[in-house]
Design a protein around this motif. Structure first.
Motif, PDB file in Angstrom:
ATOM      1  N   GLY A  41       0.750  -1.229  -0.050  1.00  0.00           N
ATOM      2  CA  GLY A  41       0.100  -0.093  -0.028  1.00  0.00           C
ATOM      3  C   GLY A  41       0.778   1.112  -0.040  1.00  0.00           C
ATOM      4  O   GLY A  41       0.435   2.283  -0.595  1.00  0.00           O
ATOM      5  N   SER A  42       2.048   1.265   0.524  1.00  0.00           N
ATOM      6  CA  SER A  42       2.936   2.206   0.814  1.00  0.00           C
ATOM      7  C   SER A  42       3.579   2.648  -0.583  1.00  0.00           C
ATOM      8  O   SER A  42       4.104   3.702  -0.898  1.00  0.00           O
ATOM      9  N   SER A  43       3.781   1.353  -1.234  1.00  0.00           N
ATOM     10  CA  SER A  43       4.521   1.453  -2.617  1.00  0.00           C
ATOM     11  C   SER A  43       3.591   2.366  -3.662  1.00  0.00           C
ATOM     12  O   SER A  43       3.859   3.141  -4.341  1.00  0.00           O
ATOM     13  N   ILE A  44       2.256   1.870  -3.420  1.00  0.00           N
ATOM     14  CA  ILE A  44       1.250   2.686  -4.286  1.00  0.00           C
ATOM     15  C   ILE A  44       1.194   4.299  -3.970  1.00  0.00           C
ATOM     16  O   ILE A  44       1.378   5.018  -4.882  1.00  0.00           O
ATOM     17  N   SER A  45       1.056   4.381  -2.633  1.00  0.00           N
ATOM     18  CA  SER A  45       0.862   5.955  -2.390  1.00  0.00           C
ATOM     19  C   SER A  45       2.425   6.615  -2.622  1.00  0.00           C
ATOM     20  O   SER A  45       2.248   7.747  -2.999  1.00  0.00           O
ATOM     21  N   SER A  46       3.246   5.944  -2.908  1.00  0.00           N
ATOM     22  CA  SER A  46       4.805   6.694  -2.819  1.00  0.00           C
ATOM     23  C   SER A  46       4.807   7.040  -4.458  1.00  0.00           C
ATOM     24  O   SER A  46       5.223   7.991  -4.624  1.00  0.00           O
ATOM     25  N   ILE A  47       4.286   6.367  -5.037  1.00  0.00           N
ATOM     26  CA  ILE A  47       4.167   6.590  -6.787  1.00  0.00           C
ATOM     27  C   ILE A  47       3.071   7.670  -6.963  1.00  0.00           C
ATOM     28  O   ILE A  47       3.392   8.602  -7.454  1.00  0.00           O
ATOM     29  N   VAL A  48       2.168   7.556  -6.238  1.00  0.00           N
ATOM     30  CA  VAL A  48       1.111   8.699  -6.521  1.00  0.00           C
ATOM     31  C   VAL A  48       1.616   9.998  -5.873  1.00  0.00           C
ATOM     32  O   VAL A  48       1.547  11.052  -6.667  1.00  0.00           O
ATOM     33  N   LYS A  49       2.193  10.129  -4.890  1.00  0.00           N
ATOM     34  CA  LYS A  49       2.765  11.283  -4.317  1.00  0.00           C
ATOM     35  C   LYS A  49       4.029  11.792  -5.318  1.00  0.00           C
ATOM     36  O   LYS A  49       3.971  13.142  -5.237  1.00  0.00           O
ATOM     37  N   MET A  50       4.645  10.963  -5.617  1.00  0.00           N
ATOM     38  CA  MET A  50       5.779  11.501  -6.395  1.00  0.00           C
ATOM     39  C   MET A  50       5.321  12.132  -7.706  1.00  0.00           C
ATOM     40  O   MET A  50       5.786  13.184  -7.981  1.00  0.00           O
ATOM     41  N   ALA A  51       4.258  11.589  -8.315  1.00  0.00           N
ATOM     42  CA  ALA A  51       3.662  11.902  -9.297  1.00  0.00           C
ATOM     43  C   ALA A  51       3.205  13.353  -9.134  1.00  0.00           C
ATOM     44  O   ALA A  51       3.384  14.462 -10.137  1.00  0.00           O
ATOM     45  N   VAL A  52       2.570  13.322  -8.102  1.00  0.00           N
ATOM     46  CA  VAL A  52       1.942  15.085  -7.885  1.00  0.00           C
ATOM     47  C   VAL A  52       2.907  16.011  -7.374  1.00  0.00           C
ATOM     48  O   VAL A  52       2.674  17.210  -7.898  1.00  0.00           O
ATOM     49  N   VAL A  53       3.871  15.781  -6.930  1.00  0.00           N
ATOM     50  CA  VAL A  53       5.023  16.582  -6.381  1.00  0.00           C
ATOM     51  C   VAL A  53       5.838  16.988  -7.591  1.00  0.00           C
ATOM     52  O   VAL A  53       6.010  18.073  -7.845  1.00  0.00           O
ATOM     53  N   PHE A  54       6.093  16.004  -8.427  1.00  0.00           N
ATOM     54  CA  PHE A  54       6.715  16.208  -9.915  1.00  0.00           C
ATOM     55  C   PHE A  54       5.801  17.279 -10.595  1.00  0.00           C
ATOM     56  O   PHE A  54       6.392  18.336 -11.249  1.00  0.00           O
ATOM     57  N   ALA A  55       4.357  17.005 -10.846  1.00  0.00           N
ATOM     58  CA  ALA A  55       3.635  18.135 -11.424  1.00  0.00           C
ATOM     59  C   ALA A  55       3.641  19.527 -10.913  1.00  0.00           C
ATOM     60  O   ALA A  55       3.775  20.537 -11.461  1.00  0.00           O
ATOM     61  N   LEU A  56       3.741  19.417  -9.491  1.00  0.00           N
ATOM     62  CA  LEU A  56       3.698  20.830  -8.776  1.00  0.00           C
ATOM     63  C   LEU A  56       4.985  21.459  -9.165  1.00  0.00           C
ATOM     64  O   LEU A  56       4.952  22.951  -9.136  1.00  0.00           O
ATOM     65  N   PHE A  57       6.054  21.003  -9.406  1.00  0.00           N
ATOM     66  CA  PHE A  57       7.336  21.573  -9.525  1.00  0.00           C
ATOM     67  C   PHE A  57       7.727  21.697 -11.008  1.00  0.00           C
ATOM     68  O   PHE A  57       8.662  21.838 -11.568  1.00  0.00           O
ATOM     69  N   GLY A  58       6.650  21.204 -11.971  1.00  0.00           N
ATOM     70  CA  GLY A  58       7.038  21.407 -13.266  1.00  0.00           C
ATOM     71  C   GLY A  58       7.667  20.231 -13.895  1.00  0.00           C
ATOM     72  O   GLY A  58       8.568  20.466 -14.900  1.00  0.00           O
ATOM     73  N   LYS A  59       7.931  19.089 -13.254  1.00  0.00           N
ATOM     74  CA  LYS A  59       9.036  18.243 -13.735  1.00  0.00           C
ATOM     75  C   LYS A  59       8.023  17.027 -14.428  1.00  0.00           C
ATOM     76  O   LYS A  59       7.072  16.790 -14.254  1.00  0.00           O
ATOM     77  N   SER A  60       8.499  16.406 -15.437  1.00  0.00           N
ATOM     78  CA  SER A  60       7.970  15.243 -16.098  1.00  0.00           C
ATOM     79  C   SER A  60       8.238  13.849 -15.180  1.00  0.00           C
ATOM     80  O   SER A  60       9.427  13.795 -14.649  1.00  0.00           O
ATOM     81  N   PHE A  61       7.338  13.174 -15.190  1.00  0.00           N
ATOM     82  CA  PHE A  61       7.118  11.713 -14.425  1.00  0.00           C
ATOM     83  C   PHE A  61       7.339  10.745 -15.369  1.00  0.00           C
ATOM     84  O   PHE A  61       6.926   9.344 -15.202  1.00  0.00           O
ATOM     85  N   ASN A  62       7.543  10.893 -16.620  1.00  0.00           N
ATOM     86  CA  ASN A  62       7.464   9.940 -17.528  1.00  0.00           C
ATOM     87  C   ASN A  62       8.612   9.401 -18.096  1.00  0.00           C
ATOM     88  O   ASN A  62       8.592   8.396 -18.991  1.00  0.00           O
ATOM     89  N   ASN A  63       9.949   9.931 -18.146  1.00  0.00           N
ATOM     90  CA  ASN A  63      11.081   9.397 -18.512  1.00  0.00           C
ATOM     91  C   ASN A  63      11.724   8.177 -17.863  1.00  0.00           C
ATOM     92  O   ASN A  63      11.456   7.955 -16.742  1.00  0.00           O
ATOM     93  N   VAL A  64      12.441   7.562 -18.396  1.00  0.00           N
ATOM     94  CA  VAL A  64      12.923   6.186 -17.901  1.00  0.00           C
ATOM     95  C   VAL A  64      13.883   6.607 -16.580  1.00  0.00           C
ATOM     96  O   VAL A  64      13.689   5.688 -15.771  1.00  0.00           O
ATOM     97  N   GLU A  65      14.858   7.307 -16.562  1.00  0.00           N
ATOM     98  CA  GLU A  65      15.382   7.615 -15.231  1.00  0.00           C
ATOM     99  C   GLU A  65      14.653   7.872 -14.232  1.00  0.00           C
ATOM    100  O   GLU A  65      15.025   7.456 -12.986  1.00  0.00           O
ATOM    101  N   THR A  66      13.808   8.927 -14.316  1.00  0.00           N
ATOM    102  CA  THR A  66      12.586   9.103 -13.062  1.00  0.00           C
ATOM    103  C   THR A  66      12.359   8.020 -12.708  1.00  0.00           C
ATOM    104  O   THR A  66      12.018   7.532 -11.322  1.00  0.00           O
TER     105      THR A  66
END
Length: 413
Positions: A298-323
């Motif tokens: 459950g924490s794994s799922i929430s970690s990814i969701v939180k990362m995606a939101v924070v990335f969007a808030l700071f204008g970063k892409s969450f789609n590249n391979v490195e990320t």
């Protein structure tokens, strides 16, 4: 009712503080900037405490291992199953975010400028190592500090009796900093309330649309994982009969997890359920307690969701391979680090924010998402331990691990 309030008191108070602060931001607008330092002080306290807290938590846990917990076939398979299911949960969530890009609604109002992009080699070097010891004390070197904590823990373990005094120091430090974190989190309703008053006053209430979409995505993915993936894991472990046996005995652990909002509190119910599922005691008694602290689907799922939101808030892409690769590695580490620490999810948020180089302002959005999804996260974290134990039994004892279903009198204990 009193027990329910006691278990959810922290979440209720945090939400109350956030709601009051948000309402103040709506009505007062830019004037709320005067209370922003209150939120900043709370965030600074968290970032100050997190480094020693994680150090003592990891080092003391490894130093406290005994002979039954050392590497062997059972522990090796357990580790592979735990890491494997956590990665599956993360990848399913990443796919869901690509299909339903809810975080894109937040791009219109990024909190700050995009963070400078560095080459992958430099990212990995800075992520896992530092050139000076004192740099380990910075939250920006969190991953390097975790690796150093692991080394310290194993060094204390290998020192045996000669390292007993140091091991006691690690255990004492762990208890002290746990309590420091508990004390700091008592300020959470005020600190987060002040932060959200400022955010809503400056950026407007449209921020809540992103949080609502994030919650919808999390609970949707969580429900899918709970029903479909857990059933698939049980099927791999023992076919249709294992699926039936899992769900028949998963009701009490599920109710306990939601009622207590604690994976640790669910361990007794999980041990009882594991026996009724046909899992040998020697496997259940090792994997279930370990899972309570180290296995967090459950924490794994929430970690990814939180990362995606924070990335969007700071204008970063969450789609590249490195990320994505770094996100998967961080997700596994978050699952390991947050276990056994009060409000451990917040430690995970501090970890990924530090690893990606986000400023402290990235923490509150991640914290609010973590708070809102906590009941579902606990349900997945806790009940995932028994189905993981079924998989471990399959790989340790072979395909006939289940045997006949326990007699009725045992199932009713």
């Amino acid at each position: 009712m009193n027990d329910w309030f006691k278990n959810y008191k922290g979440i209720i108070l945090l939400m109350a503080g956030i709601i009051v602060g948000s309402i103040a931001g709506i009505f007062l607008g830019d004037k709320v900037s005067i209370i922003k330092p209150i939120g900043d002080i709370f965030l600074n306290l968290l970032f100050t405490a997190v480094v020693p807290l994680v150090f003592f938590a990891i080092a003391s846990a490894i130093a406290g291992l005994d002979a039954t917990n050392k590497l062997g076939k059972l522990l090796g398979i357990t580790s592979l199953v735990f890491v494997g299911t956590v990665l599956v949960a993360a990848m399913v969530t990443i796919i869901a975010i690509w299909i339903f890009p809810i975080h894109q609604h937040l791009v219109a109002n990024p909190i700050t400028e995009a963070i400078d992009k560095k080459p992958l080699g430099d990212q990995l070097t800075n992520l896992f190592t530092t050139s000076e010891f004192y740099q380990l004390l910075s939250r920006k070197s969190m991953m390097a500090m975790i690796i150093f904590s692991v080394l310290i823990g194993f060094a204390a373990l290998n020192a045996g009796e000669k390292g007993t005094a140091f091991t006691r120091f690690l255990h004492s430090g762990n208890e002290v900093f746990k309590n420091i974190f508990i004390l700091i989190m008592k300020l959470g309703p005020i600190g987060l309330g002040a932060y959200f008053a400022y955010q809503v006053g400056v950026f407007g209430p449209q921020l809540f649309g992103g949080y609502a979409r994030s919650m919808a995505l999390y609970y949707g993915v969580g429900a899918f994982y709970f029903v479909v993936l857990f059933s698939l894991y049980a099927f791999i472990a023992g076919g249709v009969s294992a699926v039936k046996r899992y769900w028949k005995n998963n009701i009490i652990p599920s109710a306990t997890a939601v009622g207590t909002c604690s994976s640790i509190a669910t361990i007794p119910a999980n041990l009882d359920a594991a026996k009724k599922m046909g899992i040998r005691d020697v496997i259940a008694n090792v994997t279930i307690p370990l899972g309570g602290t180290l296995h967090k689907d459950g924490s794994s799922i929430s970690s990814i969701v939180k990362m995606a939101v924070v990335f969007a808030l700071f204008g970063k892409s969450f789609n590249n391979v490195e990320t994505v690769v770094v996100a998967l590695a961080l997700t596994v580490l978050v699952s390991l680090v947050e276990g056994g620490i009060p409000n451990g999810g917040y430690i995970g948020e501090l970890l990924f924010i530090s690893a990606y180089g986000f400023p402290p302002e990235a923490l509150p959005p991640a914290m609010i998402i973590g708070t809102l999804v906590d009941p579902m996260a606990t349900l997945l974290n806790a009940t995932g331990d028994t189905v993981a134990a079924m998989l471990i039994s399959r790989f340790v004892d072979g395909k006939n691990w289940m045997g006949p279903e326990p007699p009725k009198e045992l199932r009713e204990i």
